[in-house]
Motif scaffolding. Structure first.
Motif, PDB file in Angstrom:
ATOM      1  N   ALA A  21      -9.094  -5.491   9.320  1.00  0.00           N
ATOM      2  CA  ALA A  21      -9.296  -4.432   8.339  1.00  0.00           C
ATOM      3  C   ALA A  21      -8.018  -3.621   8.142  1.00  0.00           C
ATOM      4  N   ALA A  22      -7.295  -3.382   9.232  1.00  0.00           N
ATOM      5  CA  ALA A  22      -6.027  -2.659   9.125  1.00  0.00           C
ATOM      6  C   ALA A  22      -4.987  -3.470   8.359  1.00  0.00           C
ATOM      7  N   LEU A  23      -5.055  -4.784   8.442  1.00  0.00           N
ATOM      8  CA  LEU A  23      -4.096  -5.624   7.725  1.00  0.00           C
ATOM      9  C   LEU A  23      -4.332  -5.617   6.223  1.00  0.00           C
ATOM     10  N   VAL A  24      -5.583  -5.572   5.814  1.00  0.00           N
ATOM     11  CA  VAL A  24      -5.883  -5.707   4.377  1.00  0.00           C
ATOM     12  C   VAL A  24      -6.079  -4.362   3.703  1.00  0.00           C
ATOM     13  N   SER A  25      -6.072  -3.271   4.453  1.00  0.00           N
ATOM     14  CA  SER A  25      -6.314  -1.962   3.841  1.00  0.00           C
ATOM     15  C   SER A  25      -5.097  -1.447   3.091  1.00  0.00           C
TER      16      SER A  25
ATOM     17  N   ALA B 207     -11.052   0.397   4.391  1.00  0.00           N
ATOM     18  CA  ALA B 207     -10.805  -0.121   5.740  1.00  0.00           C
ATOM     19  C   ALA B 207     -12.018   0.101   6.627  1.00  0.00           C
ATOM     20  N   LEU B 208     -12.655   1.251   6.493  1.00  0.00           N
ATOM     21  CA  LEU B 208     -13.838   1.552   7.307  1.00  0.00           C
ATOM     22  C   LEU B 208     -14.968   0.584   7.001  1.00  0.00           C
TER      23      LEU B 208
ATOM     24  N   VAL C 166       3.804  -4.840   9.855  1.00  0.00           N
ATOM     25  CA  VAL C 166       4.005  -5.287   8.482  1.00  0.00           C
ATOM     26  C   VAL C 166       3.051  -4.563   7.529  1.00  0.00           C
ATOM     27  N   ALA C 167       1.780  -4.446   7.943  1.00  0.00           N
ATOM     28  CA  ALA C 167       0.767  -3.861   7.065  1.00  0.00           C
ATOM     29  C   ALA C 167       0.853  -2.346   6.989  1.00  0.00           C
TER      30      ALA C 167
END
Length: 211
Positions: A207-211, A163-164, A56-57
């Protein structure tokens, strides 16, 4: 990404989840677990949720298959670390090879070499930051955690600076909250060793979801 594709990714994650416990047992000294063990039924829905969240992200990102592959190895690492406080080098190396090789291929196919440079910088920054943390007096950070953090820096760097940074800070925040909760509930003592690998992996996924 279409709804049908998302369902397919979730089903793929579920199938991966069924494989995780038997693979993890190969890297532990614990006896074989019975089928009623919680991990036998928890891993499939957890893996499906992880895969679906990434799809999804990051559905339009050419590196999505790489992220899914790293997540699959990460699930095995998390189970092993929870079982015996160890992050086996073969599994960490597998995650590294999948991430580096896959991201290199994705960068070449998409014509975005700059993102590969970002991934390499992410690995260097994450690895160096965790080396410094491991060297602090009283640190309980193991070298396996340092190596895993460096590997996870590859996809985090690919996804960008935000993300990092999120992936560097969030695992330690999650781990700290967990430790405080367990201490307050008197489930552990201050000297009790707790695995950091699951928090590193969970923080990277978030982090991958919100980046």
């Amino acid at each position: 990404m279409s709804a049908a594709a998302l369902v397919g990714v979730a089903l793929l994650g579920g199938m991966v989840g069924f494989v995780v416990p038997p693979v993890a047992r190969r890297f532990t000294t614990l006896p074989a677990r019975p089928r009623r063990d919680a991990r036998a039924w928890l891993c499939p829905p957890l893996a499906a949720a992880l895969f679906l969240g990434l799809a999804v992200a990051q559905g339009d990102d050419p590196a999505l298959p790489v992220l899914l592959a790293v997540a699959a190895v990460g699930l095995v690492l998390a189970v092993v670390d929870l079982a015996c406080l160890r992050l086996p080098d073969p599994l960490v190396a597998a995650a590294f090879l999948l991430a580096l090789g896959g991201l290199t291929g994705a960068a070449l196919l998409a014509g975005t070499p700059g993102r590969l440079v970002g991934a390499l910088v992410g690995a260097a920054v994450s690895g160096a930051a965790h080396v410094l943390l491991a060297l602090l007096p009283g640190s309980r950070l193991g070298f396996g955690d340092v190596k895993l953090a460096a590997v996870l820096g590859l996809p985090l760097g690919w996804l960008g600076r935000d993300a990092l940074l999120t992936g560097l800070l969030l695992p330690h925040l999650l781990h700290g909250i967990l430790v405080l909760g367990l201490l307050a509930a008197r489930k552990v003592r201050r000297e009790t060793l707790l695995p950091l690998g699951p928090a590193l992996l969970a923080g990277t996924w978030l982090a991958a979801l919100v980046s």
